[in-house]
Design an enzyme around this catalytic site. Structure first.
Site, PDB file in Angstrom:
ATOM      1  N   GLU A   1     -21.220 -12.011 -42.843  1.00 24.52           N
ATOM      2  CA  GLU A   1     -22.041 -12.918 -42.926  1.00 24.52           C
ATOM      3  C   GLU A   1     -22.110 -14.259 -44.321  1.00 24.52           C
ATOM      4  OE1 GLU A   1     -26.592  -9.691 -42.010  1.00 24.52           O
ATOM      5  OE2 GLU A   1     -25.499 -10.781 -44.285  1.00 24.52           O
TER       6      GLU A   1
ATOM      7  N   CYS B   1     -24.258 -18.989 -49.046  1.00 22.85           N
ATOM      8  CA  CYS B   1     -23.430 -18.269 -50.198  1.00 22.85           C
ATOM      9  C   CYS B   1     -22.532 -17.920 -48.901  1.00 22.85           C
ATOM     10  CB  CYS B   1     -24.074 -17.347 -50.368  1.00 22.85           C
ATOM     11  SG  CYS B   1     -23.856 -15.388 -50.942  1.00 22.85           S
TER      12      CYS B   1
ATOM     13  N   CYS C   1     -15.290  -4.405 -48.193  1.00 25.26           N
ATOM     14  CA  CYS C   1     -14.511  -5.083 -49.595  1.00 25.26           C
ATOM     15  C   CYS C   1     -13.920  -3.606 -50.154  1.00 25.26           C
ATOM     16  CB  CYS C   1     -15.748  -5.345 -50.450  1.00 25.26           C
ATOM     17  SG  CYS C   1     -15.028  -5.487 -52.330  1.00 25.26           S
TER      18      CYS C   1
HETATM   19 FE1  SF4 Z   1     -18.435  -7.498 -54.693  1.00 23.62          FE
HETATM   20 FE2  SF4 Z   1     -18.133  -4.716 -55.729  1.00 23.62          FE
HETATM   21 FE3  SF4 Z   1     -19.949  -5.804 -53.441  1.00 23.62          FE
HETATM   22 FE4  SF4 Z   1     -17.425  -5.971 -53.335  1.00 23.62          FE
HETATM   23  S1  SF4 Z   1     -18.116  -3.718 -53.448  1.00 23.62           S
HETATM   24  S2  SF4 Z   1     -18.563  -7.407 -52.481  1.00 23.62           S
HETATM   25  S3  SF4 Z   1     -16.436  -6.240 -55.199  1.00 23.62           S
HETATM   26  S4  SF4 Z   1     -19.828  -6.224 -55.633  1.00 23.62           S
END
Ligand code: SF4
Ligand code: SAH
Length: 384
Positions: free
Chosen positions: A92, A105, A112
């Site tokens: 996104e 953004c 992640c």
């Molecule tokens: Fe950022 Fe933590 Fe989300 Fe990964 S898991 S995108 S490091 S906030």
């Protein structure tokens, strides 16, 4: 052979590619400007480019846009795109218009690996790193589609924040060329102060960014001590707060801004007490030049966490402000389209599942309340 994706290259990379084709560097600059400044995709359109080069490019190169799965426009003018990055993964990108700027953004990864407790991307897990061309395709598409929509040839996106899905400093080799294109006067020409990398604290890569491409730095802190931060941001176990703050100090020596932005997501009963605010003051005051950005938590069901009340957020902010730390409370944007921080993965998962069930995902375009630039410009961030 697959055609090369020209969105993969910074200007030096494009010059090297053109040299392989037997072309001079200034041709690369022309081509680069067509792609990034004019949003061209079709080589035939690039009228001042030598015909011989255009012929060489066709078939050997392309500007590979990402397929758009959906576009949502919020009542407050925020726009959220969902892009298909293949194998059932979607990412996104969010555009946030304000009176004096337009911020994009951008995502750096599909999923992640850091796994922060309060982040829906983290809960989703890690799929893969985005390539430079996929990072830039978000900016390229957003900038040029917004210009068309707003019927302007002026720049619409004035700021970029690497705060979408993913940990940008865990995709460093793809990130840096993308940042260079954002900064390049022949590319998007953004100043270093207007491009921000947000990180959960990958210490060695903060040092490398300082050397390779210093831009504004935001650090997701979320807690003033290691035991609490260990729980919220698992990466803290590897790079604890003291090391992180040392890296911030080193970064400041080369940073385009003379402060680090610390982000602090406000979680009810977890990290929002006045005692923790005092501890935060002790940690930071007089030690690191910084600004604090308090982010009201955007809840999602799997987190089991709640957003701090406004009163809590205000009380927390007051402790910091009274101690002389510049503190802002982020206004939540695009709530009605789930574009707020940390909400980015929810719909992606749904979409991704839906996509797996269908051979071709539908493109949906929702317009809610966006009537030209006036609506998009109407917004103020809550500052204190
Ligand atoms: Fe950022 Fe933590 Fe989300 Fe990964 S898991 S995108 S490091 S906030
Ligand atoms: N991985 C990087 C950048 C992407 S996250 C980082 O962690 O900094 C961007 C910001 O959104 C971070 O400050 C993160 O802490 C915040 N965030 C994540 N989930 C959130 C949620 N559910 N509510 C509010 N902010 C959130």
């Amino acid at each position: 052979m697959n055609p090369a994706n020209l969105l993969e290259f910074d200007l030096d990379g494009l010059a090297a590619f053109c040299e392989q084709l037997g072309e001079k560097r200034f041709r690369a600059t022309q081509l680069f400007r067509w792609i990034h400044q004019k949003g061209a995709r079709d080589f035939a359109q690039m009228s001042d480019l030598a015909k011989s080069l255009r012929d060489k490019l066709s078939g050997r190169a392309e500007i590979r846009a990402l397929p758009v799965l959906s576009e949502h426009v919020s009542g407050d003018g925020t726009v959220k795109w969902l892009f298909d990055v293949g194998s059932g993964n979607a990412i996104e990108t969010v555009f946030i218009p304000e009176d004096d700027r337009g911020t994009l953004c951008i995502s750096s990864q599909a999923g992640c690996a850091v796994g922060c407790r309060f982040c829906s991307t983290g809960h989703q897990g890690f799929s893969r790193n985005l390539q430079t061309g996929e990072i830039l395709a978000q900016l390229w598409y957003a900038e040029h589609s917004l210009r068309k929509r707003l019927n302007t040839s002026e720049r619409v996106i004035t700021n970029v924040v690497m705060m979408g899905m993913g940990e940008p400093l865990q995709n460093y080799s793809a990130l840096v060329p993308a940042l260079r294109v954002m900064l390049d006067d022949h590319g998007y020409g953004l100043s270093r102060r207007r491009v921000a990398v947000s990180t959960s604290g990958v210490v060695p890569m903060i040092d490398r960014l300082r050397e390779d491409c210093p831009v504004a730095l935001a650090v997701s802190l979320h807690a003033p001590n290691d035991p609490l931060r260990d729980e919220l941001v698992p990466l803290n176990r590897k790079y604890p707060i003291a090391e992180l703050l040392q890296a911030c100090l080193r970064y400041l020596e080369a940073a385009p801004r003379d402060f680090i932005t610390f982000e602090y997501c406000m979680l009810e009963g977890v990290n929002d007490t006045p005692e923790l605010a005092v501890e935060l003051v002790r940690l930071l005051r007089g030690k690191v030049a910084c600004k604090l950005n308090l982010i009201p938590f955007n809840p999602f069901p799997a987190s089991g966490l709640k957003r701090s009340s406004n009163a809590r957020v205000q009380a927390f902010a007051k402790v910091l402000i009274d101690a002389g730390i510049v503190t802002t409370v982020r206004k939540t944007r695009g709530d009605d389209i789930d574009a707020a921080c940390g909400q980015l993965a929810g719909e992606v998962q749904d979409r991704t599942n839906a996509k797996n069930r269908m051979t071709r995902a539908p493109i949906t375009v929702h317009r809610r309340g966006l009537e030209g630039s006036a609506a998009m410009a109407r917004h103020t961030e809550t500052k204190q």
